[in-house]
Write an enzyme that holds these catalytic residues in place. Structure first.
Site, PDB file in Angstrom:
ATOM      1  N   HIS A  53       0.843  -1.189   0.000  1.00 38.25           N
ATOM      2  CA  HIS A  53       0.000   0.000   0.000  1.00 38.25           C
ATOM      3  C   HIS A  53       0.880   1.240   0.000  1.00 38.25           C
ATOM      4  CE1 HIS A  53      -3.064   2.946   1.285  1.00 38.25           C
ATOM      5  NE2 HIS A  53      -3.952   2.067   0.897  1.00 38.25           N
ATOM      6  N   GLU A 102      -7.872  -3.699  -0.891  1.00 34.05           N
ATOM      7  CA  GLU A 102      -8.399  -4.170  -2.170  1.00 34.05           C
ATOM      8  C   GLU A 102      -8.491  -5.696  -2.224  1.00 34.05           C
ATOM      9  OE1 GLU A 102      -6.531  -2.763  -5.667  1.00 34.05           O
ATOM     10  OE2 GLU A 102      -7.485  -0.792  -5.562  1.00 34.05           O
TER      11      GLU A 102
END
Length: 357
Positions: free
Chosen positions: A248, A303
């Site tokens: 991330h 996600e």
């Protein structure tokens, strides 16, 4: 000072949310997100972000108001060509809520209205585009359950409502992201809330911001069964391929939203095969990443589990970013409300670097 893209430039003081990437912590109004999602519904957390407090114990707060679209908004949606992308349809329909429609309504009430309306807009255009009859809102259902009901026309399974609601609660706010900044810039001109939300939807449409977790779904579908996990992931790593859903840009440790989504999937173990596959695959992938990419610290991001949930409820890819927008509508409107409470128009400077005569 020049900083391309305004990266890390502080432009706003906010009480709405804090994102601490170094320690992997997300708070809504000072409260850790994990505490909120276990004790409060989507509707209650939305109320909290808008007002800074929760509904009174004897008050049942719903998002019913706004589910009945104005007739002219229905006409706008129904007139759109079936090939119109959903994000474009949403932006167009929301634009139909002119300032006149909200005359004399407090901005907090406008926020509730638009938040309730967005899932109805999405479902109406989606079903029109696929030649399906319109499904009217069910007043007996929660915000999340009603969204699934209008999309499919069938009563959603409790396991799917619970998983999707957890995702929506975790993604309704995340600091000064591109779409939230767009909303604040627009409202700072003393424009109306409809214009601010339309700006946010325009930013969310961009693939660099609201991009769907399609690649993670493709990974899970390629794996298919738990027996295939190690073989397929090893092959990808040996070929130098990126494993989607890990790492991330902001969080330097594990994304707190992915931890909480994983916990929810663990609680729902045995109730959905795709959620079970995702939780098992995550453990194996993390172990293999530590072997093949030592020191990289590639933790699971939101996600990954968003993809698992979308796949479990059979949500088509074209609905991923619109569904993300259903969650983020709360954050956009909360920031617009806050901006107007102590407003200064955004007016950064630019430096000319072109030719001079």
């Amino acid at each position: 000072m020049f900083q391309k893209g305004l990266k890390d430039v502080v432009a706003v003081h906010t009480k709405i949310a804090s994102v601490e990437g170094d320690i992997g912590e997300l708070r809504y109004r000072g409260t850790k997100i994990g505490e909120l999602i276990t004790e409060h519904s989507y509707e209650e957390i939305a109320y909290f972000l808008w007002t800074g407090k929760f509904p009174e114990q004897n008050e049942t707060f719903t998002l019913q108001e706004g589910r009945e679209l104005p007739e002219h908004v229905k006409i706008i949606i129904d007139a759109l060509p079936s090939e119109t992308p959903l994000m474009d349809a949403m932006r167009t329909a929301i634009s139909g809520y002119s300032h006149h429609h909200f005359t004399n309504q407090p901005i907090e009430q406008q926020a509730r209205h638009l938040t309730a309306a967005l899932p109805v807009i999405i479902a109406r255009h989606y079903r029109n585009a696929n030649g399906l009859p319109i499904v009217e809102p069910d007043p007996s259902l929660t915000h999340t359950a009603n969204y699934l009901w209008m999309l499919t026309g069938t009563k959603p399974a409790d396991v799917h409502v619970e998983a999707l609601e957890t995702y929506l609660k975790l993604t309704m706010e995340h600091g000064m992201n591109a779409s939230t900044f767009a909303a604040r810039v627009t409202i700072s001109t003393e424009s109306d809330l409809t214009a601010a939300v339309t700006s946010a939807l325009g930013a969310m449409k961009g693939p660099l911001h609201g991009g769907a977790p399609s690649a993670v779904i493709e990974l899970l579908e390629e794996i298919g069964t738990q027996e295939n996990i190690i073989h397929i992931i090893q092959k990808k790593l040996q070929n130098g391929e990126r494993i989607m859903g890990f790492g991330h840009r902001i969080y330097k440790t594990e994304d707190p939203r992915s931890i909480l989504l994983r916990d929810k999937c663990d609680m729902l173990a045995g109730q959905d095969g795709w959620l079970d596959l995702a939780t098992t695959a995550e453990k194996e992938i993390i172990a293999l990443l530590e072997t093949y990419k030592p020191g990289r610290k590639l933790d699971t991001n939101v996600e990954y589990y968003a993809a698992a949930i979308m796949r479990a409820i059979d949500m088509p890819p074209e609905l991923f970013t619109p569904t993300f927008s259903v969650a983020r509508m709360v954050g956009w409107t909360a920031h617009a409300i806050e901006q107007l409470s102590d407003n200064t128009i955004f007016r950064p400077q630019s430096v000319y670097i072109g030719k001079k005569s």
